[in-house]
Design a protein around this motif. Structure first.
Motif, PDB file in Angstrom:
ATOM      1  N   ALA A   1      -5.048  -8.590  -8.745  1.00 52.67           N
ATOM      2  CA  ALA A   1      -4.459  -6.817  -8.656  1.00 52.67           C
ATOM      3  C   ALA A   1      -2.823  -6.993  -9.079  1.00 52.67           C
ATOM      4  CB  ALA A   1      -3.974  -6.705  -7.174  1.00 52.67           C
ATOM      5  N   LEU A   2      -1.864  -8.118 -10.080  1.00 58.14           N
ATOM      6  CA  LEU A   2      -0.647  -7.777 -10.129  1.00 58.14           C
ATOM      7  C   LEU A   2      -1.547  -7.270 -11.506  1.00 58.14           C
ATOM      8  CD1 LEU A   2       1.516 -10.822  -9.303  1.00 58.14           C
ATOM      9  CD2 LEU A   2       1.804  -8.361  -9.218  1.00 58.14           C
ATOM     10  N   ARG A   3      -2.338  -8.215 -13.368  1.00 58.30           N
ATOM     11  CA  ARG A   3      -2.949  -7.846 -13.957  1.00 58.30           C
ATOM     12  C   ARG A   3      -3.160  -6.572 -14.404  1.00 58.30           C
ATOM     13  NH1 ARG A   3      -4.776 -13.303 -13.295  1.00 58.30           N
ATOM     14  NH2 ARG A   3      -7.133 -12.139 -13.378  1.00 58.30           N
ATOM     15  N   LEU A   4      -4.119  -5.316 -13.467  1.00 58.39           N
ATOM     16  CA  LEU A   4      -4.512  -4.483 -12.772  1.00 58.39           C
ATOM     17  C   LEU A   4      -3.068  -3.058 -12.823  1.00 58.39           C
ATOM     18  CD1 LEU A   4      -7.848  -5.172 -11.487  1.00 58.39           C
ATOM     19  CD2 LEU A   4      -7.425  -4.455 -14.316  1.00 58.39           C
ATOM     20  N   LEU A   5      -2.436  -3.598 -12.479  1.00 54.67           N
ATOM     21  CA  LEU A   5      -1.574  -2.277 -11.483  1.00 54.67           C
ATOM     22  C   LEU A   5      -1.137  -1.907 -12.711  1.00 54.67           C
ATOM     23  CD1 LEU A   5      -0.780  -2.332  -8.963  1.00 54.67           C
ATOM     24  CD2 LEU A   5       1.615  -3.227  -9.485  1.00 54.67           C
ATOM     25  N   ASP A   6      -0.651  -1.992 -13.352  1.00 55.13           N
ATOM     26  CA  ASP A   6       0.037  -1.232 -14.509  1.00 55.13           C
ATOM     27  C   ASP A   6      -1.614  -0.638 -15.187  1.00 55.13           C
ATOM     28  OD1 ASP A   6       2.480  -1.424 -14.323  1.00 55.13           O
ATOM     29  OD2 ASP A   6       2.506  -3.209 -15.662  1.00 55.13           O
ATOM     30  N   ARG A   7      -2.276  -1.088 -16.162  1.00 56.69           N
ATOM     31  CA  ARG A   7      -3.532  -0.780 -16.943  1.00 56.69           C
ATOM     32  C   ARG A   7      -4.480   0.263 -16.213  1.00 56.69           C
ATOM     33  NH1 ARG A   7      -4.074  -5.716 -18.098  1.00 56.69           N
ATOM     34  NH2 ARG A   7      -6.157  -6.869 -17.214  1.00 56.69           N
ATOM     35  N   ASP A   8      -4.799  -0.473 -14.915  1.00 56.26           N
ATOM     36  CA  ASP A   8      -5.766   0.358 -13.944  1.00 56.26           C
ATOM     37  C   ASP A   8      -5.296   0.103 -11.961  1.00 56.26           C
ATOM     38  OD1 ASP A   8      -8.341   1.127 -12.928  1.00 56.26           O
ATOM     39  OD2 ASP A   8      -9.385   0.078 -13.876  1.00 56.26           O
TER      40      ASP A   8
ATOM     41  N   ASP B   1       0.373  -1.202   0.386  1.00 54.42           N
ATOM     42  CA  ASP B   1      -0.323   0.258   0.062  1.00 54.42           C
ATOM     43  C   ASP B   1       0.881   1.267  -0.131  1.00 54.42           C
ATOM     44  OD1 ASP B   1      -1.785   2.115  -0.060  1.00 54.42           O
ATOM     45  OD2 ASP B   1      -2.601   1.439   2.035  1.00 54.42           O
ATOM     46  N   GLY B   2       0.495   2.179  -1.065  1.00 60.55           N
ATOM     47  CA  GLY B   2       1.489   3.050  -1.292  1.00 60.55           C
ATOM     48  C   GLY B   2       3.479   3.357  -1.969  1.00 60.55           C
ATOM     49  N   ALA B   3       3.739   2.005  -1.947  1.00 60.81           N
ATOM     50  CA  ALA B   3       4.807   1.394  -2.185  1.00 60.81           C
ATOM     51  C   ALA B   3       4.825   2.545  -3.807  1.00 60.81           C
ATOM     52  CB  ALA B   3       5.092   0.148  -1.885  1.00 60.81           C
ATOM     53  N   PRO B   4       5.915   2.750  -4.161  1.00 60.24           N
ATOM     54  CA  PRO B   4       6.396   2.095  -6.139  1.00 60.24           C
ATOM     55  C   PRO B   4       5.993   0.983  -7.141  1.00 60.24           C
ATOM     56  CG  PRO B   4       8.320   3.154  -4.810  1.00 60.24           C
ATOM     57  CD  PRO B   4       7.356   2.425  -4.014  1.00 60.24           C
ATOM     58  N   PRO B   5       5.260   1.787  -7.248  1.00 62.69           N
ATOM     59  CA  PRO B   5       4.954   0.711  -8.808  1.00 62.69           C
ATOM     60  C   PRO B   5       5.765  -0.864  -8.658  1.00 62.69           C
ATOM     61  CG  PRO B   5       4.166   2.171  -9.863  1.00 62.69           C
ATOM     62  CD  PRO B   5       5.643   2.452  -9.232  1.00 62.69           C
ATOM     63  N   GLU B   6       7.326  -1.272  -8.940  1.00 56.69           N
ATOM     64  CA  GLU B   6       8.194  -2.090  -9.009  1.00 56.69           C
ATOM     65  C   GLU B   6       8.002  -2.733  -7.567  1.00 56.69           C
ATOM     66  OE1 GLU B   6       9.192  -3.541 -11.895  1.00 56.69           O
ATOM     67  OE2 GLU B   6       7.860  -1.824 -12.935  1.00 56.69           O
ATOM     68  N   ASP B   7       8.202  -1.951  -6.096  1.00 59.27           N
ATOM     69  CA  ASP B   7       7.742  -2.381  -5.555  1.00 59.27           C
ATOM     70  C   ASP B   7       7.145  -3.314  -4.746  1.00 59.27           C
ATOM     71  OD1 ASP B   7      10.827  -1.618  -4.847  1.00 59.27           O
ATOM     72  OD2 ASP B   7      10.143   0.271  -3.823  1.00 59.27           O
ATOM     73  N   ALA B   8       5.543  -2.676  -5.689  1.00 58.43           N
ATOM     74  CA  ALA B   8       4.165  -2.889  -5.150  1.00 58.43           C
ATOM     75  C   ALA B   8       4.328  -4.392  -6.227  1.00 58.43           C
ATOM     76  CB  ALA B   8       3.016  -1.658  -5.430  1.00 58.43           C
ATOM     77  N   ARG B   9       4.843  -4.402  -6.964  1.00 55.70           N
ATOM     78  CA  ARG B   9       4.046  -5.236  -7.831  1.00 55.70           C
ATOM     79  C   ARG B   9       5.347  -6.675  -7.263  1.00 55.70           C
ATOM     80  NH1 ARG B   9       2.918  -5.868 -12.985  1.00 55.70           N
ATOM     81  NH2 ARG B   9       4.150  -3.347 -13.012  1.00 55.70           N
TER      82      ARG B   9
END
Length: 629
Positions: A448-455, A207-215
């Motif tokens: 959530a992983l699949r949606l992380l970039d596009r939504d 929660d609130g982490a950068p996209p790569e770290d969150a991924r």
């Protein structure tokens, strides 16, 4: 040691009241023997009544379970009453304070009773010596005293143990089941609980982490969810497998039964030797009699068999009669005939055992008549009652000793079965309840992983939705070990919709049940969970329909696909849909529809008999369970 080819004792056919009747029968026989002894000494009715005075306190000690001070009071009353006949008839009534000695063993703790028993025996022998009695009289008295006291004490102790084992049959199962629940609860919290905490921690870090770290964190959380799910299924299978393997507990006869029986047998073997030594005046008779009686003792205390019984009969009967025609001294061997009768009753099935007992008793009467002199009627009755009490002791201790073994084994087997049932229940609930939640966590994490970039917004929504799922999984984990699993159909339908939609499956749902009893609701929700879990694991369907309806005192669940599903009904029992419905007292059908597709239909009565109580039947619980009954 004591079980034989005779009828096997059975805890149901030989209840505590029958065990107690063996004690009272022995007490009555002992009273009759002492009464006839007194009658032979010329004691009148008043003397007989006085001699019977110590019996009521002893009966009270045997019949009830009192505090120590009450037991001591009854023992003192018995001792005082045992001395009363001396003031009226002196020693003529065949003084034998066995009721006092039996009361000592029954009333006092072992550390005090056995030393006191030795002191009373020594005092009894000393009193006879001081009174100038012949050797065979004062030496016989402590042996008879010990025999009578041990008979009553042993039967009282064993019958009490039988009653205690009957009364506590279910207690051990409850204790062992509770211990197993606590152990498995700790194990589950240490393994599955650690996995759930790890998932929750990783999702919180995302929660609130950068996209790569969150991924990376979400991927780790999803992999942890799948590993934990695999671990849950493995543990569930292990619990069910271990629950089906039960090792019978070892069978051991109560040690004190063997000791007391051995003591009485040895006493009865010593008494003829004392009589021979004192009456014949020729110690040479001891040379043949000592090995003969020693062999009889070995046979009586050896593992029972009909062959040993035959050997015992050939060893004891011909020597006493007709052997007494050749030498009257040999008649003393008949003192062991009572133990021979007891062995026949314990080792041989009726009616053969009764025939053997009747034949030996008849021979005892013959021995009173021939060879001369002919015994008096009182002597004849005493000579028949004496072997009867010995036979009753041997048979009673053998029978009750076996019963104690069987009851104790039954208690442990009942406890083992309850523990095994608890393991099976926890294994099934792990699979049927927690497996669904972990599957939902894994699916939503992948979504959530699949949606992380596009939504990213929807991805955050999916991650936020995992928090209540994990909280529910934590609660379910605690409920599984405690046997308090409750599932609410409305909530499960909502959770099923969310899980299916996370997997890309469109869902149409219709729920029209109203409030349901806990048992029915839990059963229906469990079947829904299993059906949805099977869809998530095996089906390729893109559309699902879930309907729950209620009519005519029944509730009906239907889960169907759109015609593209590949799901098949689980084979056999296990934790599949059919097993779930059967355990809940409902009906289930699963198979292809006529118009295409696949459907699962389950129907339950208003309150399934298979739910609503504890899985092992040990204690009631607040809610329903999924375990097999």
């Amino acid at each position: 040691m004591i079980s034989g080819s005779g009828a096997e004792p059975d805890g149901e056919r030989l209840p505590p009241r029958v065990a107690r009747s063996m004690l009272w029968t022995a007490l009555a026989l002992l009273f009759c023997i002492r009464a006839f002894d007194a009658a032979r000494g010329g004691v009148d009715a008043e003397g007989l009544l006085l001699a019977a005075a110590p019996y009521p306190p002893l009966v009270a000690l045997l019949a009830g379970r009192f505090r120590l001070d009450v037991r001591i009071g009854l023992l003192m009353a018995s001792a005082v009453l045992a001395l009363m006949p001396f003031a009226v008839v002196g020693m003529a009534w065949g003084w034998l304070p066995w009721t006092v000695v039996a009361g000592v063993l029954v009333a006092l703790p072992a550390r005090a009773s056995w030393p006191l028993l030795g002191a009373v025996l020594a005092a009894t022998a000393a009193a006879g010596m001081v009174a100038g009695e012949p050797f065979h009289v004062w030496a016989w008295r402590p042996l008879a005293l010990a025999t009578d006291a041990l008979i009553v004490f042993s039967l009282h102790t064993v019958s009490g143990l039988v009653a205690d084992l009957h009364a506590t049959r279910d207690e051990l199962a409850g204790i062992e089941t509770l211990k197993e629940r606590l152990r498995l609860d700790a194990e589950l919290r240490r393994t599955v609980g650690a996995g759930l905490r790890s998932i929750a921690g990783r999702l919180a870090a995302a929660d609130g982490a950068p996209p790569e770290d969150a991924r990376a964190v979400i991927r780790e959380a999803t992999e942890t969810a799948r590993r934990t799910l695999a671990e849950v299924r493995s543990m569930a299978g292990a619990y069910r497998a271990e629950g089906s393997r039960r090792t019978p507990p070892p069978v051991r006869s109560p040690g004190f039964v063997r000791v007391i029986l051995a003591a009485v047998v040895l006493i009865q073997a010593v008494r003829p030797l004392i009589n021979v030594f004192a009456l014949s005046g020729d110690p040479r008779w001891l040379c043949p009699l000592v090995p003969l009686l020693a062999a009889a003792v070995v046979l009586l205390l050896s593992p029972p068999s009909r062959g040993r019984l035959v050997a015992l009969a050939l060893l004891l009967v011909p020597v006493a009669w007709p052997g007494s025609y050749a030498a009257g001294t040999l008649a003393v061997v008949s003192n062991m005939w009572g133990l021979l009768i007891g062995a026949a009753l314990a080792w041989v099935r009726p009616p053969r055992s009764w025939a053997i007992a009747a034949a030996v008793l008849a021979l005892q009467v013959v021995l009173c008549v021939t060879p001369p002199p002919v015994a008096s009627p009182a002597d004849m009755v005493t000579n028949v009652l004496s072997p009867l009490i010995l036979a009753w002791l041997f048979y009673g201790l053998s029978r009750l000793g076996d019963l104690v073994v069987l009851l104790d084994r039954a208690r442990h087997e009942l406890a083992a079965a309850a523990v095994a049932a608890e393991r099976v229940r926890i294994g099934r609930d792990l699979h049927d309840v927690l497996g669904f939640s972990l599957s939902a966590v894994a699916l939503r994490g992948e979504l959530a992983l699949r949606l992380l970039d596009r939504d990213p917004v929807r991805a955050a929504t999916e991650l936020a939705a995992l928090v209540p799922v994990l909280e529910r999984a934590h609660a379910e984990l605690g409920a599984i070990a405690g046997g308090r699993v409750r599932l609410e159909p409305r909530h499960e339908v909502d959770a099923a919709i969310e899980a299916l939609e996370a997997a890309g499956i469109a869902v149409r749902a219709e729920v029209e049940t109203g409030p349901l009893p806990d048992g029915t609701g839990t059963a229906l929700a469990a079947v829904l969970r299993e059906a949805v879990t099977n869809v998530l694991r095996h089906s390729r369907t893109r559309t699902r329909t879930i309907t729950v309806t209620r009519s005519d005192g029944a509730v009906r669940l239907r889960v169907a696909d759109d015609g593209d599903g590949r799901l098949r009904a689980p084979a056999g029992g296990g934790t599949g849909l059919e097993s779930l419905a059967a355990r809940a007292g409902g009906r289930l059908s699963a198979g292809p529809r006529r118009e295409g597709g696949f459907e699962v239909v389950a129907e339950f009565r208003s309150d399934p008999p298979g739910l609503g109580g504890d899985a092992d039947g040990v204690d009631p619980v607040a809610g329903a369970e999924l375990a097999d009954r």
